[in-house]
Design a protein around this motif. Structure first.
Motif, short mmCIF file in Angstrom:
data_model
loop_
_atom_site.label_atom_id
_atom_site.label_comp_id
_atom_site.label_asym_id
_atom_site.label_seq_id
_atom_site.Cartn_x
_atom_site.Cartn_y
_atom_site.Cartn_z
N GLN A 39 10.33 -1.55 -9.01
CA GLN A 39 10.72 -2.96 -9.02
C GLN A 39 12.20 -3.09 -8.67
N GLU A 40 13.01 -2.19 -9.21
CA GLU A 40 14.45 -2.22 -8.96
C GLU A 40 14.77 -1.79 -7.53
N GLN A 41 14.03 -0.80 -7.03
CA GLN A 41 14.30 -0.24 -5.70
C GLN A 41 12.99 -0.10 -4.92
N PRO A 42 12.50 -1.19 -4.32
CA PRO A 42 11.21 -1.13 -3.62
C PRO A 42 11.17 -0.16 -2.45
N ASP A 43 12.34 0.22 -1.89
CA ASP A 43 12.38 1.11 -0.74
C ASP A 43 12.52 2.58 -1.11
N ALA A 44 12.49 2.89 -2.40
CA ALA A 44 12.68 4.27 -2.86
C ALA A 44 11.54 5.17 -2.38
N ASN A 45 11.88 6.44 -2.09
CA ASN A 45 10.83 7.39 -1.71
C ASN A 45 10.40 8.17 -2.94
N VAL A 46 9.37 9.00 -2.80
CA VAL A 46 8.80 9.73 -3.93
C VAL A 46 9.85 10.59 -4.62
N GLU A 47 10.63 11.31 -3.82
CA GLU A 47 11.62 12.22 -4.38
C GLU A 47 12.64 11.47 -5.25
N SER A 48 13.17 10.35 -4.75
CA SER A 48 14.17 9.62 -5.53
C SER A 48 13.56 8.97 -6.78
N VAL A 49 12.30 8.52 -6.68
CA VAL A 49 11.62 7.95 -7.85
C VAL A 49 11.48 9.01 -8.94
N ILE A 50 11.06 10.21 -8.55
CA ILE A 50 10.88 11.30 -9.52
C ILE A 50 12.22 11.68 -10.15
N LYS A 51 13.28 11.82 -9.33
CA LYS A 51 14.59 12.19 -9.85
C LYS A 51 15.08 11.16 -10.87
N GLN A 52 14.94 9.88 -10.53
CA GLN A 52 15.39 8.83 -11.43
C GLN A 52 14.54 8.79 -12.70
N VAL A 76 0.83 -1.20 0.00
CA VAL A 76 0.00 0.00 0.00
C VAL A 76 0.87 1.25 0.00
N ALA A 77 1.94 1.23 0.79
CA ALA A 77 2.84 2.39 0.83
C ALA A 77 3.46 2.62 -0.54
N ASP A 78 3.87 1.55 -1.21
CA ASP A 78 4.47 1.67 -2.53
C ASP A 78 3.46 2.21 -3.54
N ASN A 79 2.19 1.83 -3.40
CA ASN A 79 1.16 2.34 -4.29
C ASN A 79 1.03 3.85 -4.12
N THR A 80 1.13 4.33 -2.89
CA THR A 80 1.06 5.77 -2.62
C THR A 80 2.26 6.45 -3.28
N ILE A 81 3.43 5.89 -3.10
CA ILE A 81 4.64 6.45 -3.70
C ILE A 81 4.50 6.44 -5.22
N ARG A 82 4.00 5.36 -5.74
CA ARG A 82 3.81 5.22 -7.20
C ARG A 82 2.83 6.29 -7.71
N ASN A 83 1.69 6.42 -7.03
CA ASN A 83 0.67 7.38 -7.47
C ASN A 83 1.16 8.82 -7.38
N GLU A 84 1.85 9.15 -6.28
CA GLU A 84 2.37 10.52 -6.13
C GLU A 84 3.42 10.82 -7.18
N SER A 85 4.28 9.84 -7.46
CA SER A 85 5.33 10.02 -8.47
C SER A 85 4.70 10.22 -9.84
#
Length: 193
Positions: free
Chosen positions: A175-188, A143-152
């Motif tokens: 998938q590569e980094q399940p512990d990534a936060n929103v900021e790092s997902v967006i930057k990548q 669920v947390a990852d879904n939130t991160i995914r949706n925000e990203s």
């Protein structure tokens, strides 16, 4: 009908496993997901589904009952046979497949070899309600990852990127980094888009 076979692995490849139980070797067709779960083990418990045809009795094996239930739902769809269902489970893990069906993502289903637009739509229509009842394995997105995914995704779309392209990249990053936060997902994602 057989429920499962428990025994030692006599032979294993990406497409099949031979399980020796009580002196009998059972040739069982498997998906890549099941191969990943079984590879390297000596003793296994494989949940099976038997397909009986005029010319053959074939066993399909699964590491989990969830994957087997998904397989059974797929073969209930008109135009989807056991080989096609196995191919789908090799191309997508159970959670990805369920997500594609429940979110009506035809493109993901069409990406599987042997699945055209009509078959993908038929799978979605026939299975959308059924798959909501199968529990998630929890492998990919919590669920947390879904939130991160949706925000990203929201942030990338607001920045002007196409939702479809952004969705692919964000899913790959998570998938590569399940512990990534929103900021790092967006930057990548910005580096990859």
């Amino acid at each position: 009908m057989y429920e499962f076979i428990k025994g030692n692995i006599a032979e294993i490849s990406a497409t099949h496993v031979v399980v020796e139980a009580s002196g009998v070797g059972y040739f069982v067709h498997i998906s890549l997901n099941t191969y990943s779960a079984l590879n390297g083990k000596k003793e296994v418990k494989v949940y099976v589904h038997q397909v009986v045809r005029e010319d053959a009795h074939t066993l399909y094996g699964f590491a989990t009952t969830t994957e087997r239930e998904l397989f059974r739902n797929l073969i209930s769809v008109n135009g989807v046979g056991a080989s096609t269902a196995n191919m789908m489970l090799s191309s997508l893990n159970p959670d990805e497949l369920k997500a594609a069906v429940t979110t009506e993502n035809v493109a993901v289903l069409k990406a599987v070899k042997g699945i055209g637009a009509k078959t993908a739509q038929r799978i979605i229509i026939d299975l959308k309600d059924k798959l909501g009842k199968i529990p998630d394995s929890g492998q990919i997105l919590t669920v947390a990852d879904n939130t991160i995914r949706n925000e990203s995704l929201s942030a990338l779309v607001m920045l002007g990127f196409a939702k479809k392209d952004a969705e692919k990249i964000v899913t790959k990053i998570l998938q590569e980094q399940p512990d990534a936060n929103v900021e790092s997902v967006i930057k990548q994602a910005l580096k990859r888009l």
